[in-house]
Design a protein around this motif. Structure first.
Motif, short mmCIF file in Angstrom:
data_model
loop_
_atom_site.label_atom_id
_atom_site.label_comp_id
_atom_site.label_asym_id
_atom_site.label_seq_id
_atom_site.Cartn_x
_atom_site.Cartn_y
_atom_site.Cartn_z
N UNK A 51 -13.71 47.42 6.79
CA UNK A 51 -14.86 47.28 5.91
C UNK A 51 -15.80 48.45 6.16
N UNK A 52 -15.84 49.38 5.23
CA UNK A 52 -16.63 50.59 5.41
C UNK A 52 -17.94 50.44 4.63
N UNK A 53 -19.09 50.54 5.29
CA UNK A 53 -20.36 50.45 4.56
C UNK A 53 -20.44 51.49 3.45
N UNK A 54 -21.08 51.12 2.35
CA UNK A 54 -21.09 51.98 1.17
C UNK A 54 -21.61 53.38 1.47
N UNK A 55 -22.67 53.48 2.26
CA UNK A 55 -23.23 54.80 2.53
C UNK A 55 -22.29 55.65 3.37
N UNK A 56 -21.47 55.01 4.19
CA UNK A 56 -20.48 55.73 4.98
C UNK A 56 -19.27 56.09 4.12
N UNK A 61 -14.90 58.02 2.81
CA UNK A 61 -14.00 57.36 1.89
C UNK A 61 -13.99 55.86 2.12
N UNK A 62 -13.69 55.12 1.07
CA UNK A 62 -13.70 53.67 1.18
C UNK A 62 -12.35 53.02 0.98
N UNK A 92 -10.99 46.35 17.41
CA UNK A 92 -11.02 45.38 16.32
C UNK A 92 -10.05 44.22 16.53
N UNK A 93 -9.22 44.29 17.57
CA UNK A 93 -8.12 43.34 17.70
C UNK A 93 -7.96 42.86 19.14
N UNK A 124 -21.12 50.90 12.58
CA UNK A 124 -21.44 49.90 11.57
C UNK A 124 -20.27 48.96 11.30
N UNK A 125 -19.06 49.49 11.37
CA UNK A 125 -17.89 48.64 11.15
C UNK A 125 -17.66 47.71 12.33
N UNK A 126 -17.85 48.20 13.54
CA UNK A 126 -17.78 47.33 14.71
C UNK A 126 -18.73 46.15 14.54
#
Length: 295
Positions: A51-56, A61-62, A92-93, A124-126
């Motif tokens: 999940x990549x924040x929009x601003x990132x 890239x998303x 993440x796992x 931000x993803x963390x």
């Protein structure tokens, strides 16, 4: 030296995504994989972001196809090419989650998994995933040791500073006795992690000279792979440039190159694969024998 490929379409990184990829999907991915498999290329890569924040996403890239689902599909339509996560973010796992899911992929693919791992850098993803960002390097070291011990057995156990377990069954497990692990990153610590806990180093955003300098400071074990990206190459349009690039990567210590192919469309992409295969073989690169044919 062996040559693998960064799969097209699966990652939409703004500086490098080509126009033809923007409207492409699984049919184009599958064609590229089949052709690469038949030509004997070493591996295909797929990256992980959840999940990549929009601003990132505007910068990084998303679009990031999930590597487990993507490779599971491609395993069914290819015969010999390897599947390398580039990279799976360890934080993440849970280690047993990785051992179970990617051990199953190793079974499904007949032992063609390469686990590329990294500690991650997108805070931000963390936070979105509820994962610990601080101390992620030490946690990743423990996770990697735990995953390595779990891959070859259905009854794994591990005792470490962050993960401890035993008395559990995790089946199916990897078919390879030792799943190759490539550690990503661009720091001296990442290289040390690769040497101590992995089978190869897969750096990014480093020049060949920088990689050569880093490698000169450590003693790598026998059989250790250095996996370097080629950047976009154009075998049909600039064969001399491709030869020079491969030479510079090999001189820097590359045992494996992950090539990115410049193309205007799928047909051009597959023609470029054929040209790269011929060009690299003439320079001594090693390819697998021709596959028997598509599944």
């Amino acid at each position: 030296m062996r040559i693998g490929l960064g799969l097209p379409v699966v990652t939409a990184y703004p500086p490098t995504t080509q126009d033809w990829e923007k409207g492409a999907g699984i049919a184009e991915i599958a064609t590229a994989a089949r052709v690469a498999d038949a030509l004997g290329f070493h591996h295909l890569t797929c990256s992980e972001h959840v999940a990549v924040p929009d601003e990132v996403a505007a910068v990084r890239g998303g679009v990031y196809w999930d590597p487990l689902a993507t490779f599971g599909y491609l395993a069914a339509i290819t015969r010999q090419i390897r599947f390398a996560t580039s990279v799976l973010v360890l934080g993440y796992h849970h280690p047993l989650e990785v051992a179970k899911r990617y051990g199953t992929l190793d079974q499904v693919s007949g032992g063609r998994l390469v686990l590329g791992v990294g500690v991650g850098s997108l805070q931000e993803e963390f936070e979105l995933l509820g994962a610990e960002f601080d101390g992620r390097g030490a946690r990743a070291d423990d996770a990697l040791a735990a995953i390595r011990s779990a891959f070859p057995t259905g009854t794994p156990s591990h005792t470490g500073p962050y993960y401890s377990y035993g008395g559990v069954t995790v089946e199916p497990h990897a078919v390879q006795d030792r799943v190759p692990v490539w550690v990503g990153g661009r720091s001296g610590r990442a290289l040390r992690r690769a040497v101590e806990l992995g089978d190869g180093f897969s750096p990014f955003a480093l020049s060949p000279d920088e990689v050569a300098t880093m490698l000169s400071r450590v003693e790598t074990p026998e059989g250790f792979d250095v996996v370097l990206p080629s950047g976009p190459v154009d075998p049909l349009g600039d064969p001399d440039g491709v030869r020079s690039r491969l030479d510079s990567l090999q001189a820097a210590g590359a045992t494996i190159v992950t090539a990115s192919i410049a193309a205007t469309g799928l047909d051009h992409y597959t023609d470029q694969l054929d040209a790269l295969h011929s060009l690299a073989r003439a320079q001594g690169a090693v390819f697998s024998p021709a596959a028997e044919g598509p599944r």
